[in-house]
Motif scaffolding. Structure first.
Motif, short mmCIF file in Angstrom:
data_model
loop_
_atom_site.label_atom_id
_atom_site.label_comp_id
_atom_site.label_asym_id
_atom_site.label_seq_id
_atom_site.Cartn_x
_atom_site.Cartn_y
_atom_site.Cartn_z
N SER A 165 -81.22 70.74 12.18
CA SER A 165 -80.44 71.78 12.86
C SER A 165 -79.21 72.19 12.05
N GLN A 166 -78.56 71.25 11.39
CA GLN A 166 -77.39 71.59 10.58
C GLN A 166 -77.78 72.44 9.37
N LEU A 167 -78.87 72.06 8.70
CA LEU A 167 -79.32 72.86 7.56
C LEU A 167 -79.76 74.24 8.01
N ALA A 168 -80.50 74.32 9.12
CA ALA A 168 -80.95 75.62 9.63
C ALA A 168 -79.75 76.51 9.95
N ALA A 169 -78.74 75.94 10.59
CA ALA A 169 -77.54 76.73 10.92
C ALA A 169 -76.84 77.21 9.65
N GLN A 170 -76.75 76.35 8.66
CA GLN A 170 -76.07 76.74 7.42
C GLN A 170 -76.86 77.80 6.65
N ILE A 171 -78.17 77.74 6.74
CA ILE A 171 -79.01 78.76 6.09
C ILE A 171 -78.84 80.09 6.84
N LEU A 180 -88.24 72.37 8.38
CA LEU A 180 -87.60 73.59 7.89
C LEU A 180 -88.59 74.44 7.09
N GLU A 181 -89.45 73.76 6.34
CA GLU A 181 -90.45 74.48 5.57
C GLU A 181 -91.48 75.14 6.49
N SER A 182 -91.89 74.44 7.53
CA SER A 182 -92.88 75.01 8.45
C SER A 182 -92.31 76.20 9.23
N SER A 183 -90.99 76.24 9.40
CA SER A 183 -90.37 77.38 10.07
C SER A 183 -90.06 78.51 9.08
N GLY A 184 -90.31 78.29 7.81
CA GLY A 184 -90.13 79.32 6.80
C GLY A 184 -88.75 79.40 6.18
N LEU A 185 -87.84 78.52 6.58
CA LEU A 185 -86.48 78.59 6.07
C LEU A 185 -86.36 78.11 4.62
N ILE A 186 -87.20 77.16 4.23
CA ILE A 186 -87.14 76.64 2.87
C ILE A 186 -88.54 76.58 2.27
N ILE A 234 -75.41 78.38 3.14
CA ILE A 234 -76.33 78.02 2.05
C ILE A 234 -77.11 79.30 1.76
N PRO A 235 -76.86 79.93 0.63
CA PRO A 235 -77.47 81.24 0.35
C PRO A 235 -78.95 81.14 -0.05
N ALA A 236 -79.61 82.29 0.01
CA ALA A 236 -81.01 82.39 -0.41
C ALA A 236 -81.15 81.88 -1.83
N ASP A 237 -82.23 81.18 -2.07
CA ASP A 237 -82.60 80.60 -3.37
C ASP A 237 -81.74 79.43 -3.80
N ALA A 238 -80.77 79.02 -2.97
CA ALA A 238 -79.98 77.83 -3.30
C ALA A 238 -80.90 76.61 -3.28
N GLY A 267 -84.00 86.04 3.31
CA GLY A 267 -84.33 86.80 4.50
C GLY A 267 -84.11 86.10 5.82
N TYR A 268 -83.44 84.97 5.83
CA TYR A 268 -83.25 84.24 7.08
C TYR A 268 -81.79 84.18 7.54
N ALA A 269 -80.92 84.89 6.86
CA ALA A 269 -79.52 84.90 7.29
C ALA A 269 -79.41 85.65 8.61
N THR A 270 -78.58 85.16 9.49
CA THR A 270 -78.36 85.75 10.80
C THR A 270 -77.38 86.90 10.68
#
Length: 122
Positions: free
Chosen positions: A18-24, A59-65, A29-33, A78-81
C-alpha cells in the motif's frame, strides 16, 4: 521511502504494497524509477524477503510495476493519480486529524464511502 510498523493490524506485505502503491500514484516514485531489489528492501525494512517479493508480485499484477531480470523492478508509466484526487485525500486527512480520528478510523470512513458510491452489479 517506506516503513513497516510491527504493531499495525496490517501485514508487512500489505504495508509495503500500500505504501509503494500510494507513492507511485502520487508521483513520489516516478515512472520508470527502479525499486530496490527484494533482498535489499527486506533487509532495510527488517522483514522477510518473501514479504517484499509478495508485495512486488501484487503490485506487478495490478500493473503498477514491472520486473525484468536485467533491468530490475521498475515503475510502469501512466499510474500517477490526478491532482484533484490527491488534494481530496489531503483534505480528508486534515479533517480527520482535526476531528481526532485515527488513521484506521479515517480509512474506515473512506471504505464506507467507497462502498456507498460503487455501482451495484445486477
Amino acid at each position: 521511502m517506506i516503513s513497516v510498523d510491527p504493531s499495525s493490524p496490517l501485514s508487512p506485505v500489505e504495508q509495503i504494497r500500500s505504501q509503494l502503491a500510494a507513492q507511485i500514484r502520487t508521483g513520489q516514485i516516478p515512472a520508470d524509477a527502479r525499486l530496490p531489489p527484494v533482498r535489499q528492501l527486506a533487509a532495510d525494512l527488517r522483514v522477510s524477503a518473501g514479504s517484499v517479493a509478495k508485495a512486488y508480485r501484487e503490485l506487478e499484477s495490478s500493473g503498477l510495476i514491472r520486473t525484468a531480470r536485467a533491468a530490475g523492478t521498475r515503475v510502469n508509466p501512466g499510474y500517477a493519480t490526478t491532482e484533484p484526487l490527491i488534494q481530496a485525500a489531503e483534505n480528508l486527512a486534515h479533517q480527520a486529524i482535526k476531528d481526532g480520528l485515527s488513521l484506521t478510523e479515517a480509512q474506515g470512513l473512506l471504505a464506507h464511502a467507497w462502498a456507498q458510491t460503487r455501482p451495484t452489479s445486477k
